[in-house]
Design an enzyme around this catalytic site. Structure first.
Site, PDB file in Angstrom:
ATOM      1  N   THR A 255       0.853  -1.190   0.000  1.00 52.62           N
ATOM      2  CA  THR A 255       0.000   0.000   0.000  1.00 52.62           C
ATOM      3  C   THR A 255       0.887   1.238   0.000  1.00 52.62           C
ATOM      4  O   THR A 255       1.855   1.322   0.762  1.00 52.62           O
ATOM      5  CB  THR A 255      -0.938   0.035   1.218  1.00 52.62           C
ATOM      6  OG1 THR A 255      -1.823  -1.094   1.155  1.00 52.62           O
ATOM      7  CG2 THR A 255      -1.774   1.304   1.221  1.00 52.62           C
TER       8      THR A 255
ATOM      9  N   PHE B  88       1.245   5.191   0.653  1.00 55.64           N
ATOM     10  CA  PHE B  88       0.675   6.246   1.475  1.00 55.64           C
ATOM     11  C   PHE B  88       1.296   7.585   1.102  1.00 55.64           C
ATOM     12  O   PHE B  88       2.481   7.662   0.766  1.00 55.64           O
ATOM     13  CB  PHE B  88       0.940   5.985   2.960  1.00 55.64           C
ATOM     14  CG  PHE B  88       0.256   4.767   3.518  1.00 55.64           C
ATOM     15  CD1 PHE B  88      -0.974   4.866   4.164  1.00 55.64           C
ATOM     16  CD2 PHE B  88       0.846   3.516   3.413  1.00 55.64           C
ATOM     17  CE1 PHE B  88      -1.595   3.740   4.684  1.00 55.64           C
ATOM     18  CE2 PHE B  88       0.227   2.384   3.927  1.00 55.64           C
ATOM     19  CZ  PHE B  88      -1.001   2.496   4.563  1.00 55.64           C
TER      20      PHE B  88
END
Length: 385
Positions: A272, A274
């Site tokens: 992921t 960010f």
């Protein structure tokens, strides 16, 4: 060879203890030197803070921190592993920022979400972390300057873009300061001791999607209920002995839960990305990437023209996504990542051309290429740049 006797064994043990004592004394002496140097460094950080007193410049300088990390990694002779060295310095830099001025960092809470762990991986443990109920609340806290920085998920390598984040860039005047990519892993958590008892599974929509095949195979009859975050899902388990949540393994210790299965994501290479956002642009001299929002006229070839101008300058486009414009049916805004600092003087003419070819063009931020950090087992180990 002399036979083993109690006297020989005692002598060998005494020699070993003497050697260990000498080594421990050496470690104590080095610790003293480290302590002196750390406090000397802290004093320099305090002086930086005093000289910047009254100025509104950001304390977080991602390029400066990246330069420090890269220089240390290059000069490290070992045997201290580079990931350990960088983890130590992440906290030293975090403390240095705190000495200059306290930082308030908003993230999608409550404590224990992947956004929380990503925030600590990027910024260390010294900031004041402010959990928010939704991603939109993170943007609002930064835009209203109730937080100095915010950490928001942008995209997952398996499930794609987190649309909420892109939508809130349209609504809030915030800027991207930095990025960090985190490898994540999911666990099935519950107060129950047996997976056979589970009838309901809670989690954020992204982890639910990332574990969809596992859930279909192992809990085909379970109700799947989305929540605002993985940590919020874990909090719902109190008093529900037939329920489970999906989240980070460290949530088990935080909330007294059992780990029924781990890892459960459908693909192991699960990352992921960010963004660290702030209320102002970083205004640094050298930056690697640029993210932009733009709209184009509703006519054939308008998007092609924008892309062709970028290609003509040799600029690599690493992400392009459209999102609906709120309140305008069938109208879309484009989000793009460019491998360049679009604000540099050499792109001045290109930027002017892009503004002519678009209905609107907003630079969300220019920032360094992000570090890759392993959050899978909670150790926040850096895996590379």
């Amino acid at each position: 060879m002399a036979p083993e006797t109690p006297e020989n064994a005692a002598s060998a043990q005494g020699t070993l203890e003497e050697a260990l004592l000498e080594l421990r004394n050496g470690i104590d002496a080095v610790d003293g030197q480290i302590l002196t140097l750390l406090n000397k460094r802290a004093g320099l950080s305090l002086e930086v803070g005093r000289r910047k007193a009254g100025r509104q410049s950001a304390v977080f300088k991602p390029f400066r921190e990246q330069e420090v990390m890269e220089r240390l990694a290059a000069k490290n002779p070992g045997p201290l592993p580079v990931p350990h060295l960088l983890a130590i310095y992440r906290e030293i830099l975090s403390s240095s920022r705190r000495l200059q001025r306290p930082e308030r960092v908003a993230y999608l809470g409550p404590e224990g979400t992947f956004s929380h762990f990503a925030a600590m991986a990027a910024l260390g443990h010294s900031p004041d972390f402010l959990p928010q109920t939704t991603i939109g609340d993170v943007f609002e806290a930064v835009a209203d300057r109730r937080a100095d920085l915010g950490v928001v998920p942008l995209e997952n390598s398996l499930q794609g873009t987190v649309g909420q984040s892109l939508d809130h860039f349209q609504r809030h005047e915030v800027f991207i300061q930095a990025e960090i990519s985190c490898r994540v892993s999911h666990a099935l958590l519950s107060t129950a001791g047996d997976i056979e008892r589970i009838e309901t599974v809670y989690s954020h929509p992204q982890p639910l999607a990332q574990c969809a095949a596992w859930l279909k195979t192992h809990l085909p009859g379970a109700r799947i209920i989305p929540t605002d975050s993985t940590a919020a899902a874990a909090l719902r388990l109190a008093g529900e002995p037939t329920a489970a949540s999906i989240g980070h393994v460290r949530l088990a210790a935080m909330h007294g839960l059992n780990i029924l299965a781990s890892p459960i994501e459908d693909m192991p290479d699960n990352w992921t990305r960010f963004f660290i956002i702030g209320p102002e642009d970083t205004k640094q001299q050298t930056r690697d990437k640029t993210s932009v929002l733009f709209t184009v006229p509703n006519k054939p070839g308008s998007l092609y023209q924008v892309l062709s101008h970028l290609a003509g300058e040799g600029i690599n486009l690493t992400k392009l996504e459209s999102r609906p414009i709120r309140g305008e049916k069938w109208q879309y805004v484009f989000f793009a990542d460019l491998q360049c600092d679009l604000t540099r003087e050499e792109y001045k003419k290109l930027l002017a051309t892009l503004r002519e070819q678009t209905l609107s063009l907003r630079i969300l931020g220019c920032y360094p290429v992000g570090r890759q950090v392993n959050l899978a087992d909670g150790d926040m180990e850096q895996t590379g740049d």
